[in-house]
Design a protein around this motif. Sequence first.
Motif, PDB file in Angstrom:
ATOM      1  N   ASP A 128       0.822  -1.220   0.000  1.00  0.00           N
ATOM      2  CA  ASP A 128       0.000   0.000   0.000  1.00  0.00           C
ATOM      3  C   ASP A 128       0.849   1.259   0.000  1.00  0.00           C
ATOM      4  OD1 ASP A 128       0.700  -0.842   2.789  1.00  0.00           O
ATOM      5  OD2 ASP A 128      -0.125   1.140   3.221  1.00  0.00           O
ATOM      6  N   HIS A 129       0.270   2.313  -0.540  1.00  0.00           N
ATOM      7  CA  HIS A 129       0.818   3.655  -0.332  1.00  0.00           C
ATOM      8  C   HIS A 129      -0.358   4.599  -0.077  1.00  0.00           C
ATOM      9  CE1 HIS A 129       4.063   6.430  -0.024  1.00  0.00           C
ATOM     10  NE2 HIS A 129       3.618   7.194  -0.995  1.00  0.00           N
ATOM     11  N   LEU A 130      -0.245   5.849  -0.378  1.00  0.00           N
ATOM     12  CA  LEU A 130      -1.210   6.828   0.116  1.00  0.00           C
ATOM     13  C   LEU A 130      -2.359   7.127  -0.841  1.00  0.00           C
ATOM     14  CD1 LEU A 130       1.466   9.261   1.623  1.00  0.00           C
ATOM     15  CD2 LEU A 130       0.170   7.495   2.825  1.00  0.00           C
ATOM     16  N   GLN A 175       9.479   4.454  -4.452  1.00  0.00           N
ATOM     17  CA  GLN A 175      10.451   3.906  -3.493  1.00  0.00           C
ATOM     18  C   GLN A 175       9.722   3.265  -2.311  1.00  0.00           C
ATOM     19  OE1 GLN A 175      13.952   6.259  -2.546  1.00  0.00           O
ATOM     20  NE2 GLN A 175      14.012   5.465  -0.467  1.00  0.00           N
ATOM     21  N   ASP A 176       8.664   3.939  -1.850  1.00  0.00           N
ATOM     22  CA  ASP A 176       7.901   3.548  -0.647  1.00  0.00           C
ATOM     23  C   ASP A 176       6.525   3.026  -1.059  1.00  0.00           C
ATOM     24  OD1 ASP A 176       6.788   3.295   1.871  1.00  0.00           O
ATOM     25  OD2 ASP A 176       6.676   5.432   2.261  1.00  0.00           O
ATOM     26  N   ASN A 177       6.310   1.779  -1.367  1.00  0.00           N
ATOM     27  CA  ASN A 177       7.212   0.678  -1.236  1.00  0.00           C
ATOM     28  C   ASN A 177       7.074  -0.270  -2.437  1.00  0.00           C
ATOM     29  OD1 ASN A 177       9.080  -1.093  -0.057  1.00  0.00           O
ATOM     30  ND2 ASN A 177       7.440  -2.222   0.952  1.00  0.00           N
ATOM     31  N   ALA A 211      -1.929  -1.675   4.235  1.00  0.00           N
ATOM     32  CA  ALA A 211      -2.157  -0.679   5.300  1.00  0.00           C
ATOM     33  C   ALA A 211      -0.978  -0.465   6.241  1.00  0.00           C
ATOM     34  CB  ALA A 211      -3.414  -1.043   6.097  1.00  0.00           C
ATOM     35  N   GLU A 212       0.228  -0.552   5.692  1.00  0.00           N
ATOM     36  CA  GLU A 212       1.401  -0.191   6.504  1.00  0.00           C
ATOM     37  C   GLU A 212       1.391   1.284   6.818  1.00  0.00           C
ATOM     38  OE1 GLU A 212       5.503   1.342   7.253  1.00  0.00           O
ATOM     39  OE2 GLU A 212       4.109   1.861   5.669  1.00  0.00           O
ATOM     40  N   GLU A 213       1.052   2.076   5.805  1.00  0.00           N
ATOM     41  CA  GLU A 213       1.098   3.538   5.975  1.00  0.00           C
ATOM     42  C   GLU A 213       0.112   4.005   7.041  1.00  0.00           C
ATOM     43  OE1 GLU A 213       3.471   4.991   4.720  1.00  0.00           O
ATOM     44  OE2 GLU A 213       3.976   4.195   2.745  1.00  0.00           O
ATOM     45  N   ALA A 214      -0.937   3.224   7.275  1.00  0.00           N
ATOM     46  CA  ALA A 214      -1.927   3.588   8.289  1.00  0.00           C
ATOM     47  C   ALA A 214      -1.501   3.139   9.680  1.00  0.00           C
ATOM     48  CB  ALA A 214      -3.281   2.979   7.937  1.00  0.00           C
ATOM     49  N   HIS A 229      10.640  14.085  -1.460  1.00  0.00           N
ATOM     50  CA  HIS A 229       9.797  13.066  -2.105  1.00  0.00           C
ATOM     51  C   HIS A 229       9.072  12.121  -1.159  1.00  0.00           C
ATOM     52  CE1 HIS A 229      11.787  14.628  -5.578  1.00  0.00           C
ATOM     53  NE2 HIS A 229      12.945  14.117  -5.250  1.00  0.00           N
ATOM     54  N   TYR A 230       9.554  12.002   0.103  1.00  0.00           N
ATOM     55  CA  TYR A 230       8.935  11.078   1.041  1.00  0.00           C
ATOM     56  C   TYR A 230       7.461  11.422   1.237  1.00  0.00           C
ATOM     57  CZ  TYR A 230       7.703   8.916   5.510  1.00  0.00           C
ATOM     58  OH  TYR A 230       7.062   8.226   6.503  1.00  0.00           O
ATOM     59  N   HIS A 231       6.586  10.457   0.958  1.00  0.00           N
ATOM     60  CA  HIS A 231       5.131  10.650   1.092  1.00  0.00           C
ATOM     61  C   HIS A 231       4.624  11.839   0.287  1.00  0.00           C
ATOM     62  CE1 HIS A 231       4.275   7.925   4.829  1.00  0.00           C
ATOM     63  NE2 HIS A 231       5.002   7.344   3.916  1.00  0.00           N
ATOM     64  N   GLN A 232       5.245  12.061  -0.872  1.00  0.00           N
ATOM     65  CA  GLN A 232       4.828  13.126  -1.789  1.00  0.00           C
ATOM     66  C   GLN A 232       4.491  12.494  -3.150  1.00  0.00           C
ATOM     67  OE1 GLN A 232       4.501  16.447  -1.013  1.00  0.00           O
ATOM     68  NE2 GLN A 232       4.982  15.804   1.085  1.00  0.00           N
TER      69      GLN A 232
HETATM   70 ZN   LIG Z   1       5.587   5.214   3.795  1.00  0.00          ZN
END
Ligand SMILES: [Zn+2]
Length: 551
Positions: free
Chosen positions: A324-326, A342-344, A376-379, A495-498
Amino acid sequence: MKRALFRSIVSIVAAATAWVQIAPAQVMRTESSGISGERIRAHVKFLASDLLEGRGVGTRGGDLASEYIATQFALDGLKPAGDNGTYFQNFTLVGSDPQPATSLSVTASHVTLPFGWLDDFVGVTFQQKPTVDIDADAVFVGHGIVAPEYQWDDYQGVDVHGKVVVLFTGEPPSRDPKFFNGAALTYYGRWTYKYEEAARHGAAGAIIVHTMPTASYGWNVVRSSWSKEELEMKLGPGTPAVGFAGWVTKEAGERIAATQNTTADQWLQLADTRGFRAKPLPLRFRIHAAAKIRELRTRNVIGKVEGSDPQLKNEAVMFSAHWDHLGVGEAVRGDAIYNGAQDNATGCGVLLELARAWAALPQKPRRSALFISVAAEEAGLLGSEYYGKHPVIAAGKTALALNYDSLPPLGRTSDVQVHGAERTTIYSVVAEAARRFHLAISPDPRPLAGTYYRSDHFSFARVGIPAFSIDSGHDLVGQPHGTADRLADEYNEAHYHQPSDEYHDSWDFSGMELYARFGFAINHEAANLPKLPTWQTADEFLAARVASGVR
Ligand SMILES: [Zn+2]
């Protein structure tokens, strides 16, 4: 036949010396497994494409991503290890989106202190209800920790049932490795733990007074992460949860402390002192928690390669990476898709390549291997938490879990990070594999930040499984020292979470290939060890390991 012979020699040596010798033939076999950075690239390019709409949980893009991973598992010949003969382990999440109607006031004898939403406080109900009202007395509980192994109990002798607890995040400062693991943060120091412990004691609400030293990040971080929808596992019947989980600023904390003729710093000093006793406060907290509530379905993807030993195939090693991502969110420079390349997507690419290579082994290791792409890692590590509570192979029969999360596409390094591995009995195997791959093992540069608790391996460690992530190192081969750290800082800033965390054809996947081969070698060993690895004496996860049946 030769291979089988080598394996039994390895077992005998390992059993005799508790040290694993790597037979040369085995080295060749595991290291020539054909793991390819270019195949990892192909997965990353697809998973990070705009078509997948940022792989949000409960969205079409997320469903496509998990379907893709399941399809790859099927093509590689992995057995489905999810629900009802599928690759999917389904579960329900609840989203709680705090609304600005949320209010907090504190009354001390005749004075009522109002606090402003976002500027002075944030918070949301953890009870998954649209409104919760609290009108209750308060108790200051220090760091809110109950840690019998350190003879520490902030709740001793006080009844907080139906009350609001006021506390600090973090833990008592320590340089003694036997006391809260020295300078490193333990799980007791994390804010998630604070709300869980408060709920176990029946508290109606829990409010953390923010300070820089205890949180290690500023109010802006608290404010932005707590003013949007929070996804949580759907509460089971009877599961305790606080009616309000909140934070106040240091300044708001000072105003509350001033009603007791003290300061927040003095409170913190008390909280840090051995022998601390919780203090009932002659204060009335009135809280109205308003939230938009919704349910959504998501899924982990699980494939299995069976082991070759008729007994040990009921045990497993694990590889994991969150898919997952955002999803789609607020547009930045006209781009609203948070691709999470990159993530992930990188970790997923590595996981898929590991699965392919493992399934292609002509001679399988003795234990089975599970390949788990969690949701749901990001959560907040929710998919891995769900797996930890609903394992396909019990925690007490799982040798080791290796996780991959957010690998920089910068090429090979001469070092690698395996934080947490040194806390387990598998470390000699990890160190030996690192030596063979010419990788130095770098220590955690920020143990205080508690990075160990911020990726999915932690969910597996909580149920006792020796677990850690394999992360890129600091020294890029052929580049001046410091280049990798500078580029990592750049990534984090820009870039992180962008939406700009996007795939580029210029990316170098040779590092990922290396870390994949390294992890493959470690788990290959772990899958053949005569004895299940565990945590070192006095480690915070040892009790869970013992409880799972591993001695
Ligand atoms: Zn993340």
